[in-house]
Design a protein around this motif. Sequence first.
Motif, PDB file in Angstrom:
ATOM      1  N   ASN A 166       0.796  -1.224   0.000  1.00 23.17           N
ATOM      2  CA  ASN A 166       0.000   0.000   0.000  1.00 23.17           C
ATOM      3  C   ASN A 166       0.829   1.275   0.000  1.00 23.17           C
ATOM      4  OD1 ASN A 166      -2.471  -1.286  -0.182  1.00 23.17           O
ATOM      5  ND2 ASN A 166      -3.392  -0.101   1.467  1.00 23.17           N
ATOM      6  N   ARG A 167       2.089   1.167  -0.426  1.00 19.94           N
ATOM      7  CA  ARG A 167       2.880   2.382  -0.602  1.00 19.94           C
ATOM      8  C   ARG A 167       2.368   3.111  -1.836  1.00 19.94           C
ATOM      9  NH1 ARG A 167       8.978   0.501  -0.946  1.00 19.94           N
ATOM     10  NH2 ARG A 167       7.952  -0.955  -2.385  1.00 19.94           N
ATOM     11  N   PHE A 168       2.219   4.433  -1.712  1.00 17.57           N
ATOM     12  CA  PHE A 168       1.730   5.248  -2.814  1.00 17.57           C
ATOM     13  C   PHE A 168       2.871   5.486  -3.798  1.00 17.57           C
ATOM     14  CE2 PHE A 168       0.392   9.581  -4.440  1.00 17.57           C
ATOM     15  CZ  PHE A 168      -0.614   9.087  -5.256  1.00 17.57           C
ATOM     16  N   ARG A 169       2.636   5.129  -5.092  1.00 18.50           N
ATOM     17  CA  ARG A 169       3.704   5.194  -6.073  1.00 18.50           C
ATOM     18  C   ARG A 169       3.212   5.806  -7.379  1.00 18.50           C
ATOM     19  NH1 ARG A 169       7.471   0.043  -6.269  1.00 18.50           N
ATOM     20  NH2 ARG A 169       9.006   1.723  -6.383  1.00 18.50           N
ATOM     21  N   GLU A 170       4.158   6.277  -8.171  1.00 22.51           N
ATOM     22  CA  GLU A 170       3.865   6.892  -9.464  1.00 22.51           C
ATOM     23  C   GLU A 170       4.638   6.166 -10.555  1.00 22.51           C
ATOM     24  OE1 GLU A 170       4.180  11.295 -11.637  1.00 22.51           O
ATOM     25  OE2 GLU A 170       5.219  10.911  -9.742  1.00 22.51           O
ATOM     26  N   TRP A 175       8.547   2.821 -11.703  1.00 20.67           N
ATOM     27  CA  TRP A 175       7.795   3.177 -10.510  1.00 20.67           C
ATOM     28  C   TRP A 175       8.651   4.010  -9.558  1.00 20.67           C
ATOM     29  CZ3 TRP A 175       2.741   2.830  -9.940  1.00 20.67           C
ATOM     30  CH2 TRP A 175       2.036   1.900 -10.714  1.00 20.67           C
ATOM     31  N   LYS A 176       8.049   5.050  -9.012  1.00 21.14           N
ATOM     32  CA  LYS A 176       8.701   5.927  -8.047  1.00 21.14           C
ATOM     33  C   LYS A 176       7.836   6.007  -6.801  1.00 21.14           C
ATOM     34  CE  LYS A 176       9.900  10.830  -7.429  1.00 21.14           C
ATOM     35  NZ  LYS A 176       9.874  12.163  -8.092  1.00 21.14           N
ATOM     36  N   THR A 177       8.459   5.809  -5.633  1.00 19.00           N
ATOM     37  CA  THR A 177       7.710   5.833  -4.382  1.00 19.00           C
ATOM     38  C   THR A 177       7.471   7.265  -3.918  1.00 19.00           C
ATOM     39  OG1 THR A 177       8.654   3.700  -3.714  1.00 19.00           O
ATOM     40  CG2 THR A 177       7.660   5.056  -1.992  1.00 19.00           C
ATOM     41  N   LEU A 178       6.219   7.556  -3.554  1.00 22.71           N
ATOM     42  CA  LEU A 178       5.839   8.867  -3.060  1.00 22.71           C
ATOM     43  C   LEU A 178       5.473   8.768  -1.579  1.00 22.71           C
ATOM     44  CD1 LEU A 178       3.577   9.916  -6.089  1.00 22.71           C
ATOM     45  CD2 LEU A 178       5.970  10.535  -5.694  1.00 22.71           C
TER      46      LEU A 178
END
Length: 340
Positions: A166-170, A175-178
């Motif tokens: 459930n890590r918010f990513r873009e 993929w980059k973790t936000l």
Amino acid sequence: MMKKQFFLFAILCSISAMQAQQFVKVGGSATDIAINPKNGKVFVVSNKNVFTDYNTSSKRWRTYSSRPNNASSIAITKDGVVYMVSTAKDVFIEVKGKWIKVPGIKTNEVITTRFGKIFAIDTSKKLRQLFGGQWKLLIGQNRNSNGLNQIVGTSSKGLHGLDGSNRFREFAGTWKTLNGQPNKITLDQKTNRIYAVGRNKGIYSWDSRAKKWNLLKGTRKDFVDVAVHNGEIWAISTNKSIYKYDTRKRASNYAGVYRITFTRALTRTSEQHIQKSVDFFGTFGIYAKGLNATREVDIQPMDGFKNRVWDVSKSDPQNAKAFFGKEHQNIFNVLSQRKV
């Protein structure tokens, strides 16, 4: 002697007592919620069936299409096509009053985007796209060590999502973790803004510039699901109650006593700025404006009444008669079009 007539308008510098925004409970109960991005119509899943067309008077929902009796989640495309996922994790599309199975995947929900793409995450947490009637496994988007729990499509090629933790990513090629680990995310396809149910069960909005989540003012903290269209938020609580919140809503009731300061006098021939304290008499028209945190607000008379003028007597200034007459309609039209 004939008295000179002045038509005046006023500015209220600020109004601090804005009506608080809050979630308002509506009728019915639900386990899933979605909004048609084409027209803003709200859909819910309740008692394993699909409902829409909420009636604010009767506080009831209308059954949508035939009753599948096994609905788990709902999604609507940008063109208004409705997809349903069953309790057995199968995908169905609604066609002319019937639910037609779309085979090839087991999933918890169908994901529609504002660009027309249709996705789903299979039970192995792999992202697939519906293309030509087939659920195609995507390559780059699945280069994620612990899989995906959810995604939203924020651009034609870009995604935002929650990974298996459930890590918010873009996603923009990689993929980059936000910031953040919300419970569930959703996209307002009208404004392209992301909202989420946080771990504290409150509703948040994503600030894409500051790269942070902002807790919605007035939010409850018992939500499990959320859907948004053009700033209008619908959410489901832990006890399956349905709530509505409009981020665009502004106070409409400004009843109260105000101190009015006249800053300009508009005579029949010219406009005069008031430089010092002076006594006026004659016919006065007042337009009031307020300022909230984001924009200027017109303050209109309550209960549908028209703006009034006051006739102030020179000999008895305390005897001010309020009225609205046809002879003043034109001057009010002019004043209402002026930028204060």
